[in-house]
Design a protein around this motif. Structure first.
Motif, PDB file in Angstrom:
ATOM      1  N   LEU A 544       0.899  -1.148  -0.084  1.00 12.51           N
ATOM      2  CA  LEU A 544      -0.197  -0.047   0.050  1.00 12.51           C
ATOM      3  C   LEU A 544       1.147   1.092  -0.167  1.00 12.51           C
ATOM      4  O   LEU A 544       1.719   1.393   0.891  1.00 12.51           O
ATOM      5  CB  LEU A 544      -0.960  -0.067   1.342  1.00 12.51           C
ATOM      6  N   VAL A 545       0.708   2.139  -0.797  1.00  9.27           N
ATOM      7  CA  VAL A 545       1.357   3.462  -1.228  1.00  9.27           C
ATOM      8  C   VAL A 545       0.602   4.524  -0.877  1.00  9.27           C
ATOM      9  O   VAL A 545      -0.515   4.724  -1.318  1.00  9.27           O
ATOM     10  CB  VAL A 545       1.933   3.527  -2.194  1.00  9.27           C
ATOM     11  N   ASP A 546       0.970   5.468   0.099  1.00 13.72           N
ATOM     12  CA  ASP A 546       0.169   6.732   0.519  1.00 13.72           C
ATOM     13  C   ASP A 546       1.088   7.893   0.870  1.00 13.72           C
ATOM     14  O   ASP A 546       2.242   7.426   1.376  1.00 13.72           O
ATOM     15  CB  ASP A 546      -0.797   6.654   1.549  1.00 13.72           C
ATOM     16  N   PHE A 547       0.675   9.224   0.641  1.00 13.61           N
ATOM     17  CA  PHE A 547       1.688  10.114   0.898  1.00 13.61           C
ATOM     18  C   PHE A 547       1.691  10.460   2.761  1.00 13.61           C
ATOM     19  O   PHE A 547       2.554  10.859   3.264  1.00 13.61           O
ATOM     20  CB  PHE A 547       1.449  11.427   0.389  1.00 13.61           C
ATOM     21  N   ASN A 548       0.373  10.223   3.306  1.00  8.53           N
ATOM     22  CA  ASN A 548       0.170  10.332   4.445  1.00  8.53           C
ATOM     23  C   ASN A 548       0.437   9.079   5.418  1.00  8.53           C
ATOM     24  O   ASN A 548      -0.144   8.151   5.249  1.00  8.53           O
ATOM     25  CB  ASN A 548      -1.404  10.647   4.747  1.00  8.53           C
ATOM     26  N   PRO A 549       1.474   8.995   6.133  1.00  7.78           N
ATOM     27  CA  PRO A 549       1.905   7.890   7.062  1.00  7.78           C
ATOM     28  C   PRO A 549       0.679   7.266   7.797  1.00  7.78           C
ATOM     29  O   PRO A 549       0.780   6.263   8.369  1.00  7.78           O
ATOM     30  CB  PRO A 549       3.269   8.165   7.777  1.00  7.78           C
TER      31      PRO A 549
END
Length: 662
Positions: A544-549
């Motif tokens: 899963l990739v997202d800018f918000n950790p």
């Protein structure tokens, strides 16, 4: 004073914003725009911050005070002449005591009138002297206010600029890992050391040939030896060669330079005779041995804090699931390490680099780097604009041939030294020449040494080195592009970091243990979470990739592979395992972001299946042209749902009407 500082920072930020927008529009590195706009608005250009005007006002006040001091003696001469006149007018009264009464009366009347006139003149002189003294005091106070205003504003701007430099070193430290150290050890320590020694020795010899002081020659040699890691890496990334073996080797040289900056900042102040610690602060009588002992003690503190972060602090900090706590902790570590370095008599730059090292190589490293990014970019903009503001256009206009000759000679000489260093590490000749030329600029961190040595370097030489530094940084993107595309290097395959080092550690282990391919889900919102959960129940290996950790935290706690970053960044995609991927699901909430991600994935692997989500129907065709094999449109789905509801309502209405008729 506060108003002047706020005005200056506002002008710098506004100019940086305009320059950044223009550079993005023309696809130029924003750092170049910051340097150019800084040179334009600085004291050597339009002087929008008012620094040059303020300096002129200070100089005029000083000249006026000098003139008043020069011409203040006539008041004293007038007072002396008045005293002598009164003495002369009294002497005849004693000498002519035997004359007749009429003459005596006449002389007495004249003496009385002269005494009255003398008293009036003395009063007028005293009043004028008092007024002149008050005016003198007012001008002195005004001069003190102007000087204090200039110093306070400059000190505040310098503090903001220095903090930007510290954040750059912090980002270098957080990217520093022992894996990278082992991978580029030969180029880093052999090539980096050789390149710096050759550059410093050659520059030192040239400066001594022009009869400079050896301290100034050594400082200039250290300045010329440093290159720009940020600009070179960004230029290589834009050209798509940052992952090649040659590029990684060259970055080893740049990392060595960044690390070498710290001992240079420790040693040079003692050589130049600036900023030396007092004897009361010495642990050991010998100042050099004292510096070594304190440096070793500081390294021990760094190792202990790094161990505490990995074993105790980071896991508890992650359980809080709060971005604000993570970024506050990162800033606290940065400030504390800088203060610790200062208390030990070391440079704050060492503390900033150490803070990054202590926060690296743990589960929150990418999160910390992503959260600190806005602060780093903002202060970096101020830092580069401030560097541009140092450029004196009048010096360049007065000595154009000198500046251009020094620029060409310095770039050529530094390219030669870097080429020899890379060739000594067994890189092919054309590759050594190309990548050696790409790092032939004067780096932004070299300004720390240059500002430190400003007191021992001749002003003309100082301004020439400033022009050389700024001009070489501005030329860097074009130098890198020409060197890497026109020097006839043999084609090189990209380093297989996508299947090895570039992978997220937990994903690397999962790929080694599992069978099958990785399914990448970009966007950890509500829809992305549903897709990831469903894929997980089907037994798929999901990343899963997202800018918000924060969005990724629940999945990371459950053992799901996650990567923090922009899904359109190819480095992030490689870390997410795109080289091992069987499909990519793009579930980001904005259509423009989804389009960028699809384009980036399709450019890397045109045959890879991409499924995307968009909000508006008009963007469906754009995503399909970009490479998505299937696009789900929210607008279309909602329209279908509404039509279905209307159809069901119509059927219900017909049934109700029929029942009523029966």
């Amino acid at each position: 004073m506060e108003d002047v500082f706020i005005l200056n920072v506002s002008v710098i930020l506004l100019s940086g914003f305009i320059a950044g927008c223009v550079c993005k529009y023309f696809k130029i590195s924003p750092l170049i725009g910051y340097l150019l706009v800084g040179a334009l608005i600085g004291p050597g250009g339009l002087d929008l911050t008012g620094a040059k005007a303020l300096q002129k006002e200070i100089e005029s006040e000083k000249q006026l005070l000098k003139l008043r001091e020069k011409f203040s003696s006539p008041f004293d001469d007038a007072a002396e002449s008045e005293t002598s006149f009164s003495t002369f007018s009294e002497e005849p009264l004693v000498a002519d005591a035997g004359v007749d009464a009429d003459a005596d009366a006449e002389v007495a009347a004249d003496a009385e009138a002269a005494a009255v006139t003398d008293a009036d003149a003395r009063v007028d002189a005293e009043i004028k002297a008092q007024e002149a003294e008050r005016e003198w005091e007012r001008q002195e106070e005004r001069l003190e206010e102007l000087v204090a205003e200039a110093h306070e504003s400059k000190r505040a701007i310098d503090a903001v600029t220095e903090f930007g430099c510290l954040l750059l070193l912090f980002s270098i430290g957080i990217e520093f890992t022992f894996d990278k150290l082992a991978a580029t050890a030969r180029y880093m320590f052999v090539g980096g050391l050789l390149q710096m020694l050759l550059t410093i020795a050659g520059t030192f010899a040239v400066c001594m040939a022009f009869q400079m002081e050896w301290q100034a020659a050594l400082a200039i040699g250290c300045v010329v030896a440093l290159s720009s890691t940020a600009l070179v890496y960004r230029s290589m990334t834009d050209l798509g060669v940052a992952d090649t073996k040659r590029a990684q080797a060259t970055l080893g040289l740049l990392i060595f330079q960044d690390i070498a900056l710290v001992p240079l900042l420790l040693i040079l102040p003692r050589i130049l005779g600036v900023g030396e610690a007092s004897d009361a602060n010495l642990w050991i009588a010998n100042p050099w041995l004292d510096m070594v002992v304190k440096s070793v003690a500081f390294c021990g503190i760094v190792l202990l804090l790094k161990y505490a972060n990995i074993r105790v602090i980071i896991s508890r900090l992650a359980n809080l699931q709060a971005n604000d706590m993570v970024i506050l902790y990162a800033i606290v570590v940065l400030v504390v390490m800088c203060l610790a370095a200062m208390l030990l008599g070391l440079t704050p730059a060492l503390g900033a680099l150490a803070a990054g090292i202590t926060l690296g190589e743990n589960r929150l490293t990418h999160q910390i780097d992503a959260l600190v990014l806005p602060f780093r970019e903002t202060f970096s903009a101020i830092f580069f604009i401030s560097l541009g503001m140092l450029t004196d256009f009048s010096h360049v206009v007065q000595h154009p041939i000198l500046c251009l000759v020094v620029l060409a000679a310095a770039i050529s000489f530094k390219a030669l030294c870097a080429t020899l260093a890379l060739r000594a590490c067994c890189m092919d000749f054309r590759g050594s020449l190309a990548y050696g030329t790409s790092i032939a600029q004067i780096g932004e961190l070299a300004f720390m040494i240059l500002s430190m040595a400003s007191g021992v370097i001749d002003p003309m030489v100082y301004n020439t080195i400033l022009f050389l530094s700024v001009a070489s940084l501005v030329l860097t993107p074009n130098m890198v592009k020409i060197a890497l595309t026109k020097f006839g290097m043999k084609p090189e395959e990209k380093k297989s970091t996508g299947k090895d080092e570039a992978l997220a550690p937990e994903l690397r282990r999962a790929i080694a243990e599992a069978k099958g391919q990785v399914i990448i889900v970009i966007g950890a919102g509500h829809l992305g979470k549903r897709v990831a959960d469903e894929l997980g129940t089907l037994g798929a290996l999901v990343c899963l990739v997202d800018f918000n950790p924060v969005n990724l935290h629940p999945f990371k706690q459950n053992g799901v592979a996650t990567v923090v970053g922009d899904g359109a960044d190819q480095n992030v995609l490689r870390a997410a395992g795109i080289d091992h991927s069987g499909a990519v699901f793009v579930t980001v909430p904005r259509d423009d972001l989804a389009l960028n991600v699809v384009r980036s994935v399709h450019d890397m692997f045109p045959a890879l299946p991409i499924v995307a989500r968009v909000r508006y129907n008009l963007n469906v065709s754009a995503l399909k042209r970009a490479g998505a094999i299937r696009v789900f449109c929210e607008e279309e789905h909602i329209a279908e749902e509404l039509v279905q509801v209307l159809q069901e309502a119509a059927k219900y209405a017909k049934v109700s009407h029929a029942d009523a008729g029966a």
